[in-house]
Design a protein around this motif. Structure first.
Motif, PDB file in Angstrom:
ATOM      1  N   ILE A   1       0.844  -1.198   0.000  1.00  0.00           N
ATOM      2  CA  ILE A   1       0.000   0.000   0.000  1.00  0.00           C
ATOM      3  C   ILE A   1       0.881   1.250   0.000  1.00  0.00           C
ATOM      4  CG2 ILE A   1      -1.583   1.362   1.425  1.00  0.00           C
ATOM      5  CD1 ILE A   1      -3.030  -1.226   2.141  1.00  0.00           C
ATOM      6  N   ASN A   2       1.894   1.269   0.840  1.00  0.00           N
ATOM      7  CA  ASN A   2       2.756   2.447   0.917  1.00  0.00           C
ATOM      8  C   ASN A   2       3.537   2.668  -0.376  1.00  0.00           C
ATOM      9  OD1 ASN A   2       1.940   2.951   3.510  1.00  0.00           O
ATOM     10  ND2 ASN A   2       3.729   1.980   4.475  1.00  0.00           N
ATOM     11  N   SER A   3       3.912   1.583  -1.038  1.00  0.00           N
ATOM     12  CA  SER A   3       4.768   1.697  -2.223  1.00  0.00           C
ATOM     13  C   SER A   3       3.993   1.969  -3.499  1.00  0.00           C
ATOM     14  CB  SER A   3       5.574   0.404  -2.425  1.00  0.00           C
ATOM     15  OG  SER A   3       6.367   0.124  -1.307  1.00  0.00           O
ATOM     16  N   PHE A   4       2.765   1.468  -3.578  1.00  0.00           N
ATOM     17  CA  PHE A   4       2.094   1.473  -4.880  1.00  0.00           C
ATOM     18  C   PHE A   4       0.748   2.204  -4.929  1.00  0.00           C
ATOM     19  CE2 PHE A   4       5.296  -0.974  -6.754  1.00  0.00           C
ATOM     20  CZ  PHE A   4       5.660  -2.008  -5.900  1.00  0.00           C
ATOM     21  N   VAL A   5       0.178   2.564  -3.783  1.00  0.00           N
ATOM     22  CA  VAL A   5      -1.075   3.317  -3.821  1.00  0.00           C
ATOM     23  C   VAL A   5      -0.713   4.796  -3.867  1.00  0.00           C
ATOM     24  CG1 VAL A   5      -3.220   3.853  -2.623  1.00  0.00           C
ATOM     25  CG2 VAL A   5      -2.351   1.504  -2.638  1.00  0.00           C
ATOM     26  N   ALA A   6      -0.828   5.381  -5.046  1.00  0.00           N
ATOM     27  CA  ALA A   6      -0.327   6.738  -5.283  1.00  0.00           C
ATOM     28  C   ALA A   6      -1.465   7.685  -5.646  1.00  0.00           C
ATOM     29  CB  ALA A   6       0.703   6.704  -6.413  1.00  0.00           C
ATOM     30  N   GLU A   7      -1.162   8.951  -5.607  1.00  0.00           N
ATOM     31  CA  GLU A   7      -2.158   9.988  -5.914  1.00  0.00           C
ATOM     32  C   GLU A   7      -2.813   9.741  -7.262  1.00  0.00           C
ATOM     33  OE1 GLU A   7      -0.590  13.924  -5.796  1.00  0.00           O
ATOM     34  OE2 GLU A   7      -2.510  14.863  -6.285  1.00  0.00           O
ATOM     35  N   ASP A   8      -4.129   9.891  -7.270  1.00  0.00           N
ATOM     36  CA  ASP A   8      -4.932   9.747  -8.489  1.00  0.00           C
ATOM     37  C   ASP A   8      -4.780   8.392  -9.179  1.00  0.00           C
ATOM     38  OD1 ASP A   8      -4.679  13.250  -9.389  1.00  0.00           O
ATOM     39  OD2 ASP A   8      -6.210  12.168  -8.251  1.00  0.00           O
ATOM     40  N   GLY A   9      -4.357   7.399  -8.412  1.00  0.00           N
ATOM     41  CA  GLY A   9      -4.312   6.046  -8.957  1.00  0.00           C
ATOM     42  C   GLY A   9      -5.694   5.421  -8.948  1.00  0.00           C
ATOM     43  N   PRO A  10      -5.820   4.207  -9.468  1.00  0.00           N
ATOM     44  CA  PRO A  10      -7.105   3.508  -9.391  1.00  0.00           C
ATOM     45  C   PRO A  10      -7.396   3.141  -7.935  1.00  0.00           C
ATOM     46  CG  PRO A  10      -5.391   2.039 -10.185  1.00  0.00           C
ATOM     47  CD  PRO A  10      -4.771   3.388 -10.086  1.00  0.00           C
ATOM     48  N   THR A  11      -8.642   2.850  -7.648  1.00  0.00           N
ATOM     49  CA  THR A  11      -9.073   2.604  -6.273  1.00  0.00           C
ATOM     50  C   THR A  11      -8.614   1.235  -5.785  1.00  0.00           C
ATOM     51  OG1 THR A  11     -11.086   3.788  -6.899  1.00  0.00           O
ATOM     52  CG2 THR A  11     -11.057   2.733  -4.733  1.00  0.00           C
ATOM     53  N   PRO A  12      -7.893   1.155  -4.678  1.00  0.00           N
ATOM     54  CA  PRO A  12      -7.508  -0.150  -4.137  1.00  0.00           C
ATOM     55  C   PRO A  12      -8.710  -0.796  -3.445  1.00  0.00           C
ATOM     56  CG  PRO A  12      -6.701   1.618  -2.726  1.00  0.00           C
ATOM     57  CD  PRO A  12      -7.372   2.281  -3.885  1.00  0.00           C
ATOM     58  N   GLN A  13      -9.126  -1.960  -3.905  1.00  0.00           N
ATOM     59  CA  GLN A  13     -10.354  -2.592  -3.415  1.00  0.00           C
ATOM     60  C   GLN A  13      -9.998  -3.886  -2.685  1.00  0.00           C
ATOM     61  OE1 GLN A  13     -13.660  -2.182  -6.429  1.00  0.00           O
ATOM     62  NE2 GLN A  13     -12.063  -1.249  -7.692  1.00  0.00           N
TER      63      GLN A  13
END
Lengths: 159, 194
Positions: free
Chosen positions: B102-114
């Motif tokens: 989550i810290n490495s790949f969930v970035a601003e304006d990315g797709p929604t992590p579900q």
């Protein structure tokens, strides 16, 4: 349950109902396209204590639903009108494989009419079937993820 | 006049193309406009008609912009629900790996992590946009699998990452790039988003 149970024919479609408003059942497409079924929507359970190594996911046979006067949407309970249906052939469920998945495919699809044997159940129970596998299975999560994504899912608004 | 109101509503959203999901809501707007016109002898202005129609319709315009913090918070909130409802019981190792992903790949304006659970009771994140699917699935041991398919269901990558390690530079770069590309196609986040 699968001991002695009749296997569903390869070409038969089986139907799994799911809740598109439950984001553990359904992954939403952020670009507005059709979402995808996820493995949480395929609830594999141990049916009976004396078959503790078997896991079953309830589905309905489409041809039997038709025989009972229902279409595939007949798998959905009346009090859940927003639910969707997802279909897959028995052949694909039990034969799919690919590099990256431990061989062999662990799934089977078997008939299971009136699983509870109760009086007065909905007529759809006459079409009840199950996707099964026996534990332990190497890579069970990967297998279930792949199985889920192979279903073709429909929501009411697209029916 | 109805077509004029419909065009007015379309132009009021500016250059942003209407998400497909709003098409059903637009039909609702048209019905509201028709109802309004039947109930009022003389509307004061087009604006009054449109405002009443939108208010009475199911259109709710939600921004798709999301900071990394908001997207990560969304993911953690969903995980909390899964755990509270015993739908997922991830090990501490799985949670550590989940946190690093989550810290490495969930970035601003990315797709929604579900978030979702797996057959074994662990956790999985899925991202889906324009038919491209990415999955990060966490094992009890903390090892995790990064998997992606394109809109034709062809596999883009499928790699296991040992516990305690980050995805290697090649995989990490491919994953970041793919998620950024998916983020650019976001037009409507899930109904549970904000």
């Amino acid at each position: 349950m699968s001991g002695g149970a009749r296997r569903v024919a390869d070409e038969e479609y089986v139907v799994r109902r799911f809740d598109p408003d439950d984001d553990t059942h359904w992954t939403h497409d952020d670009a507005g396209l059709n979402g995808k079924l996820r493995q949480s929507a395929l609830r594999f359970q141990a049916d009976k204590p004396d078959q503790s190594d078997e896991r079953n996911c309830s589905v309905y046979q489409e041809t039997k639903l038709a025989f009972l006067g229902l279409d595939k949407w007949g798998a959905v309970e009346e009090e859940r009108p927003n639910w969707g249906v997802a279909t897959i052939t028995a052949k694909e469920a039990r034969e799919f494989s690919r590099d990256g998945l431990p061989a062999p495919n662990p799934f089977d699809v078997v008939e299971d009419e009136f699983p509870d044997g109760r009086e007065g159940v909905h007529v759809r129970d006459g079409a009840h079937a199950a996707i099964t596998f026996h534990v332990p299975v190497a890579g069970a999560d990967k297998w279930c993820r792949d199985l889920a994504r192979r279903f073709v899912a429909e929501r009411r608004e697209s029916a | 006049m109805i077509s004029q109101q419909h065009q007015a509503l379309s132009s009021s959203t500016g250059s942003i193309s209407l998400p497909r999901v709003l098409s059903a809501s637009l039909s609702g707007v048209v019905r509201e406009v028709q109802s309004y016109l039947r109930s009022h002898a003389t509307p004061i202005s087009h604006h009054e008609v449109l405002s009443s129609a939108v208010a009475g319709s199911s259109i709710v315009w939600r921004s798709t912009h999301a900071s990394a913090f908001e997207l990560q918070k969304y993911a953690w909130g969903k995980l909390a629900v899964l755990r509270r409802e015993h739908q997922a019981l991830p090990s501490s190792e799985a949670l550590k790996s989940l946190e690093s992903v989550i810290n490495s790949f969930v970035a601003e304006d990315g797709p929604t992590p579900q978030m979702g659970s797996t057959a074994s009771g662990s956790v999985e994140i899925q991202w889906l946009a324009n038919g491209t699917l990415v999955s990060a699935m966490f094992d009890t041991s903390g090892e995790y699998n990064i998997f992606a398919t394109d809109s034709h269901n062809e596999i883009i990558f499928d790699e296991d990452v040992p516990f305690g390690e980050l995805a290697n530079e090649t995989l990490g770069s491919k994953l970041r790039g793919l998620l950024a590309e998916m983020g650019a196609s976001v037009t409507v986040r899930p109904p549970t988003w904000r």
